[in-house]
Design a protein around this motif. Structure first.
Motif, mmCIF file in Angstrom:
data_model
loop_
_atom_site.group_PDB
_atom_site.id
_atom_site.type_symbol
_atom_site.label_atom_id
_atom_site.label_comp_id
_atom_site.label_asym_id
_atom_site.label_seq_id
_atom_site.Cartn_x
_atom_site.Cartn_y
_atom_site.Cartn_z
ATOM 1 N N GLU A 1 0.835 -1.129 0.199
ATOM 2 C CA GLU A 1 0.131 0.122 0.086
ATOM 3 C C GLU A 1 0.735 1.113 -0.043
ATOM 4 O O GLU A 1 0.407 2.352 -0.573
ATOM 5 N N ALA A 2 1.989 1.142 0.781
ATOM 6 C CA ALA A 2 2.722 2.430 0.748
ATOM 7 C C ALA A 2 3.231 2.698 -0.624
ATOM 8 O O ALA A 2 3.369 3.914 -1.240
ATOM 9 N N ALA A 3 3.628 1.376 -1.574
ATOM 10 C CA ALA A 3 4.043 1.651 -2.892
ATOM 11 C C ALA A 3 2.994 2.428 -3.733
ATOM 12 O O ALA A 3 3.198 2.995 -4.478
ATOM 13 N N ARG A 4 1.717 1.789 -3.249
ATOM 14 C CA ARG A 4 0.478 2.203 -4.137
ATOM 15 C C ARG A 4 0.395 3.934 -4.062
ATOM 16 O O ARG A 4 0.103 4.549 -4.806
ATOM 17 N N VAL A 5 0.671 4.163 -2.581
ATOM 18 C CA VAL A 5 0.305 5.533 -2.242
ATOM 19 C C VAL A 5 1.633 6.581 -3.190
ATOM 20 O O VAL A 5 1.362 7.581 -3.353
ATOM 21 N N ASP A 6 2.609 5.733 -3.191
ATOM 22 C CA ASP A 6 3.935 6.343 -3.918
ATOM 23 C C ASP A 6 3.798 6.461 -5.133
ATOM 24 O O ASP A 6 4.468 7.159 -6.015
ATOM 25 N N GLY A 7 2.682 5.820 -5.711
ATOM 26 C CA GLY A 7 2.279 6.040 -7.369
ATOM 27 C C GLY A 7 2.894 4.757 -8.131
ATOM 28 O O GLY A 7 2.900 5.092 -9.475
ATOM 29 N N LEU A 8 3.270 3.644 -7.472
ATOM 30 C CA LEU A 8 3.875 2.574 -8.305
ATOM 31 C C LEU A 8 2.407 1.780 -8.986
ATOM 32 O O LEU A 8 1.445 1.774 -8.354
ATOM 33 N N ASN A 9 2.791 1.273 -10.291
ATOM 34 C CA ASN A 9 1.628 0.573 -11.082
ATOM 35 C C ASN A 9 1.714 -0.931 -10.032
ATOM 36 O O ASN A 9 2.788 -1.224 -9.542
ATOM 37 N N THR B 1 4.803 -3.166 -11.252
ATOM 38 C CA THR B 1 6.080 -2.643 -10.566
ATOM 39 C C THR B 1 6.219 -2.823 -9.299
ATOM 40 O O THR B 1 7.136 -3.326 -8.542
ATOM 41 N N ARG C 1 8.997 -4.886 -7.932
ATOM 42 C CA ARG C 1 10.144 -3.918 -7.198
ATOM 43 C C ARG C 1 10.054 -4.300 -5.760
ATOM 44 O O ARG C 1 10.838 -3.984 -5.189
#
Lengths: 288, 354
Positions: free
Chosen positions: A182-190, A193, A197
């Motif tokens: 979720e942190a990555a989702r908020v950071d804008g990753l698809n 990725t 990643r």
């Protein structure tokens, strides 16, 4: 270290000796016997590969007149190198494919909530109950219809994705906390990725276990490659080695030399991925 | 920076409603804390603002635009999670820089931002370290750094200090507060710890069972709670409650008759008195005086919390630090006029002060 630095007869050593319990002695003895049983055939394989044809039935472990002739003969035979190459190519492709697709499906099943998810998972798992022998005929018919007989793809396609690998990866991805994703989702990753990643680096032990099992399984695969190949150029190592036995009235020293060479990649895989093996075996223990 | 508006926001999970149409306005640059017990819907609300949960009904506006259907990344908000969510396979620098993964900034610009964030958070010397080699507080700072570099319109914090020990938590509270003063970015912060709420917030939102009970500044909530739940939730130790009876302007409590109640309510009421307002000692003029037997004492150094049994009701009074009454002894405690809160016993709503 402390034990190594202790002089014989010193009180520390005596204390250590007293600590050895009978149960431990039993365990070590059993492990030693197990070790001997495992290692002896391997040693005989290497030993026989160093013997000339006349010495093969001389069962001494250390050959009387060791020779590398067999290795020279096998390696100078173009067919062996070709089979070696075939096996390497097939095992590598299938392993990469499994790591990629099993992880992708496992991740989806573990981390996305969608209608029918459980059903899909059960359907994938249920394929584990069908033995390979039952699948060989449909596989063969399919290969024949698509024109895959006697091709690399024909040898590889049944193993490009496995239910076991999907199950293993799903279980592992479930242990990755959602916060990371979720942190990555908020950071804008698809989503792709995030999987590649973030999630994949967090399940490296599982990927290693899957890679080890898949590589070894395909390296030693015999039945399906034997059925789906006709031309000698496409033989894998196990199929090629078995053909040695048939046509040349069992030349043990040659078979053992081929087998010794064939174990090299296996040993390499073990050496490189050693630290993940124990964990991998524990994870995949159910595979038996 | 942006204003966040929640309008009749609803979250349903199948037949269960987790958030019941809440309205809230978070002003630009404001530090708002959502506080409440577990399962009150505060985290769900935060996740709806972040875009990690679908909104079942209602409207969410960030910076004046309706963002109900927007992906988290399109909302330009940053979130800090309870377990930090910093990636174990990346160094501190890479973790902080990961907030800029999708940014179109050039590499030197990204590097400059990472360094800036690291400087503000005191992480300059740790940029090459892996998270495993960091303490809990440092990890939390890395997570905040990752949120900072993006220069978001708002920060969302989901119980970020819950995994830290008490001492570190107190230090991080101040750090986050300072960071807010320095950056001036809107912050929505979720916690179940009322001390965090009281010490950090410009505005506290008390939630229970998916509903907002009260919104106000820490002092407003402390001084004028709208009901018993908020009154007991805010302030530590919790407010004492004593059963009483009101008849017009007169309230009969603990064998005493108190005059001058302005709400003119008749019927059973609960009298609330904060432990810090109920001081061990003989009564002065007016107010509430109680006598009871000491059941336990908690010497805290600066003061002593004295647990009293007053006709079956358990209450806490305070005494100066050096005064430690004996357990089992009978003592009196007294609250000054104006320190009492009156609640309707039936619906638990506040009726006024006395």
């Amino acid at each position: 270290m402390a034990a190594l630095m202790t002089r014989p007869g010193s009180p520390e050593l005596a204390a250590n000796r007293r600590n050895i319990r009978p149960g431990r002695v039993m365990v070590w003895t059993l492990l030693f016997i197990g070790g001997v049983i495992m290692v002896t055939p391997l040693l005989y394989m290497f030993s026989t590969s160093l013997k000339s044809a006349g010495q093969v039935y001389d069962l001494r472990l250390i050959p009387a007149a060791p020779t590398l002739d067999n290795y020279i003969k096998v390696l100078s035979d173009g067919r062996f190198l070709r089979w070696f190459f075939n096996s390497t190519l097939i095992a590598l492709c299938v392993t990469l494919s499994n790591v990629f697709f099993d992880s992708l499906v496992g991740y989806t099943l573990a981390k996305f909530d969608f209608r029918g998810r459980y059903l899909v998972f059960i359907a994938i798992l249920s394929t584990l109950m069908i033995p390979t022998e039952m699948l060989v005929i449909p596989w063969y018919l399919m290969s024949a219809q698509f024109g895959w007989i006697d091709t690399y793809w024909g040898i590889m396609f049944p193993g490009m994705m496995t239910a076991f690998g999907t199950f293993l990866m799903k279980q592992f991805f479930e242990s990755v906390p959602n916060d990371f994703l979720e942190a990555a989702r908020v950071d804008g990753l698809n989503e792709f990725t995030i999987w590649w990643r973030i999630a994949m680096p967090m399940v490296v032990p599982a990927i290693s276990a899957l890679a080890i099992f898949t590589f070894l399984g395909n390296w030693t695969a015999f039945f399906w490659p034997l059925i789906v190949t006709n031309s000698r150029e496409l033989y894998t190592l196990p199929v090629g080695l078995s053909s040695f036995a048939v046509e040349q009235s069992i030349q043990w020293e040659m078979i053992m030399t081929g087998a010794a060479l064939a174990t090299i990649p296996t040993l390499l895989v073990f050496l490189v991925l050693q630290r993940f093996i124990v964990r991998g075996v524990m994870l995949a223990g159910l595979k038996g | 920076m942006a204003r966040i508006e929640l309008e009749r926001l609803v979250k349903r999970y199948g037949a269960t409603t987790a958030v019941h149409g809440i309205d809230l306005m978070v002003e630009d640059g404001e530090f708002v804390v959502l506080v409440g017990p577990s399962g009150c819907g505060k985290s769900t609300t935060l996740r709806m603002i972040a875009g990690l949960e679908d909104i079942s009904d209602g409207v969410l506006r960030i910076g004046g635009e309706v963002v109900n259907q927007r992906e988290p990344k399109q909302r330009n908000i940053a979130m800090v999670f309870q377990n930090y969510a910093i990636y174990p396979h990346m160094t501190v620098g890479q973790n902080i820089g990961f907030g800029l993964y999708t940014s179109k900034l050039s590499k030197p610009e990204k590097q400059a931002r990472i360094l800036d964030a690291a400087k503000v958070l005191g992480l300059e010397d740790l940029l090459e370290r892996r998270p495993a080699a960091l303490s809990g507080g440092q990890r939390q700072r890395v997570a905040i750094g990752r949120a900072m570099v993006r220069d978001p319109v708002a920060f969302l914090f989901d119980e970020p200090l819950s995994n830290l020990d008490a001492q570190l938590r107190a230090a991080m509270r101040i750090e986050i507060k300072r960071l807010h003063q320095r950056l001036g970015t809107t912050i929505v912060y979720v916690t179940h710890d009322q001390i965090e709420a009281m010490t950090m917030a410009d505005k506290i939102v008390v939630m229970r069972d998916g509903r907002i009970l009260q919104v106000g500044s820490p002092t407003e909530l402390y001084e004028h709670p709208v009901d018993i739940f908020t009154a007991r939730f805010i302030g530590s130790p919790s407010m004492n409650l004593i059963e009483a009876n009101a008849a017009g302007a007169e309230i009969a409590v603990a064998g005493q008759s108190l005059q001058g109640f302005k709400a003119e309510h008749s019927g059973p009421v609960q009298i609330g008195v904060r432990p810090h307002d109920l001081v061990v000692g003989e009564a002065g003029g007016g107010g509430l005086s109680v006598t009871g037997s000491v059941t336990a004492v908690e010497p805290l150094g600066s003061e002593t919390l004295v647990h009293l049994d007053i006709a079956g009701a358990q209450i806490i009074a305070t005494a100066p630090g050096r005064v430690v009454p004996k357990v089992g002894s009978q003592i009196a405690a007294h609250a000054e006029p104006g320190a009492l809160y009156v609640f309707d016993a039936a619906n638990e709503r506040a009726l006024g002060r006395l």
